[in-house]
Design a protein around this motif. Sequence first.
Motif, short mmCIF file in Angstrom:
data_model
loop_
_atom_site.label_atom_id
_atom_site.label_comp_id
_atom_site.label_asym_id
_atom_site.label_seq_id
_atom_site.Cartn_x
_atom_site.Cartn_y
_atom_site.Cartn_z
N PRO A 1 0.81 -1.23 0.00
CA PRO A 1 0.00 0.00 0.00
C PRO A 1 0.84 1.27 0.00
N ALA A 2 1.95 1.27 0.74
CA ALA A 2 2.81 2.45 0.77
C ALA A 2 3.46 2.70 -0.58
N LEU A 3 3.84 1.63 -1.28
CA LEU A 3 4.42 1.77 -2.60
C LEU A 3 3.41 2.36 -3.58
N LEU A 4 2.21 1.84 -3.57
CA LEU A 4 1.18 2.33 -4.49
C LEU A 4 0.86 3.80 -4.23
N LYS A 5 0.89 4.18 -2.97
CA LYS A 5 0.61 5.57 -2.62
C LYS A 5 1.76 6.50 -3.02
N ALA A 6 2.99 5.97 -2.97
CA ALA A 6 4.17 6.81 -3.19
C ALA A 6 4.41 7.15 -4.65
N VAL A 7 3.88 6.36 -5.58
CA VAL A 7 4.21 6.56 -7.00
C VAL A 7 3.89 7.97 -7.47
N GLN A 8 2.68 8.42 -7.22
CA GLN A 8 2.19 9.73 -7.66
C GLN A 8 2.55 9.97 -9.12
N ASP A 9 3.36 11.01 -9.44
CA ASP A 9 3.64 11.30 -10.84
C ASP A 9 5.00 10.79 -11.29
N ALA A 10 5.63 9.92 -10.50
CA ALA A 10 6.92 9.35 -10.86
C ALA A 10 6.73 8.14 -11.78
N ASP A 11 7.86 7.57 -12.24
CA ASP A 11 7.79 6.37 -13.07
C ASP A 11 7.57 5.11 -12.24
N GLY A 12 7.74 5.24 -10.93
CA GLY A 12 7.55 4.08 -10.08
C GLY A 12 8.00 4.38 -8.67
N ALA A 13 7.86 3.37 -7.81
CA ALA A 13 8.31 3.47 -6.42
C ALA A 13 8.87 2.13 -6.02
N ARG A 14 9.98 2.16 -5.27
CA ARG A 14 10.63 0.92 -4.85
C ARG A 14 10.96 1.00 -3.38
N MET A 15 11.00 -0.15 -2.75
CA MET A 15 11.43 -0.21 -1.36
C MET A 15 12.94 -0.08 -1.29
N VAL A 16 13.42 0.51 -0.21
CA VAL A 16 14.85 0.59 0.07
C VAL A 16 15.08 -0.09 1.41
N GLY A 17 15.85 -1.18 1.37
CA GLY A 17 16.04 -1.99 2.57
C GLY A 17 17.24 -1.57 3.38
N ALA A 18 17.75 -2.52 4.15
CA ALA A 18 18.88 -2.26 5.04
C ALA A 18 20.08 -1.76 4.26
N GLN A 19 20.84 -0.89 4.90
CA GLN A 19 22.03 -0.30 4.29
C GLN A 19 21.73 0.46 3.00
N GLY A 20 20.48 0.90 2.87
CA GLY A 20 20.12 1.71 1.71
C GLY A 20 20.06 0.96 0.41
N ARG A 21 19.93 -0.36 0.47
CA ARG A 21 19.93 -1.16 -0.75
C ARG A 21 18.56 -1.11 -1.42
N PRO A 22 18.49 -0.61 -2.67
CA PRO A 22 17.19 -0.54 -3.35
C PRO A 22 16.68 -1.93 -3.70
N GLN A 23 15.39 -2.12 -3.52
CA GLN A 23 14.74 -3.39 -3.81
C GLN A 23 13.93 -3.24 -5.09
N HIS A 24 14.58 -3.46 -6.23
CA HIS A 24 13.90 -3.26 -7.51
C HIS A 24 12.82 -4.28 -7.76
N LEU A 25 12.83 -5.38 -6.99
CA LEU A 25 11.82 -6.43 -7.17
C LEU A 25 10.79 -6.42 -6.05
N VAL A 26 10.73 -5.33 -5.31
CA VAL A 26 9.61 -5.04 -4.42
C VAL A 26 9.24 -3.61 -4.77
N ALA A 27 8.51 -3.47 -5.85
CA ALA A 27 8.35 -2.16 -6.46
C ALA A 27 7.07 -2.08 -7.28
N VAL A 28 6.71 -0.85 -7.61
CA VAL A 28 5.58 -0.56 -8.50
C VAL A 28 6.10 0.33 -9.61
N TYR A 29 5.79 -0.02 -10.84
CA TYR A 29 6.24 0.76 -11.99
C TYR A 29 5.06 1.15 -12.87
#
Length: 204
Positions: free
Chosen positions: A115-143
């Motif tokens: 739900p947070a990802l879907l809400k965060a997209v707004q006018d961007a190309d997508g939204a992705r989670m960022v996990g521990a140590q700032g590692r982007p999670q491209h496969l937990v994402a909305v595009y």
Amino acid sequence: MTVAGHGLTDPPTFDAVVLAGGRARRLGGASKPEVEVGGVALLDHALAAVAGATHVVVVGPPQLARPGIVTVLEDPPDGGPVAGLAAGLDQLPDGGPELVVVLACDVPGAGRVLPALLKAVQDADGARMVGAQGRPQHLVAVYRRAALRSALDALPDVHGAAMHRLVGGLRLVDVPDEHDATADADTWADVERLDASLSDRIEP
């Protein structure tokens, strides 16, 4: 649509691609999607997370097929997540929702952050989670479907391509994972830790 008197909005509609391929080398070659965490197969955790999708495609071998859900495997197999994503996107019906959830099957907590990802997209190309140590999670994402399609078409070859290269030119919103919801099951130690964590969440 806003609900009168409550100020609530309906969640955006979305399609979903669940990636359930790969060789799971660090699990000794076990079928990772069928490994159980908290008494439920990892693939079924992922499918529960995207239960609200208009259409769902699972990318993985035929034995993972679930009733009513399209299952496809990239050709040739073992092409990596980008090739799997391309195969899954090709199977989604034309004219579907603008947003596409992309989810690896080995993240059993993904439903808590979708739900947070879907809400965060707004006018961007997508939204992705960022996990521990700032590692982007491209496969937990909305595009956005169009942005994802354009990025795939721009690659010389999807087979073996890296996810960070695919999304490198997209405008993505980073959503911090503050509750370790994107912890994945890469090793048996991970599986044991996630199993214990999910078991603690089950009401007696």
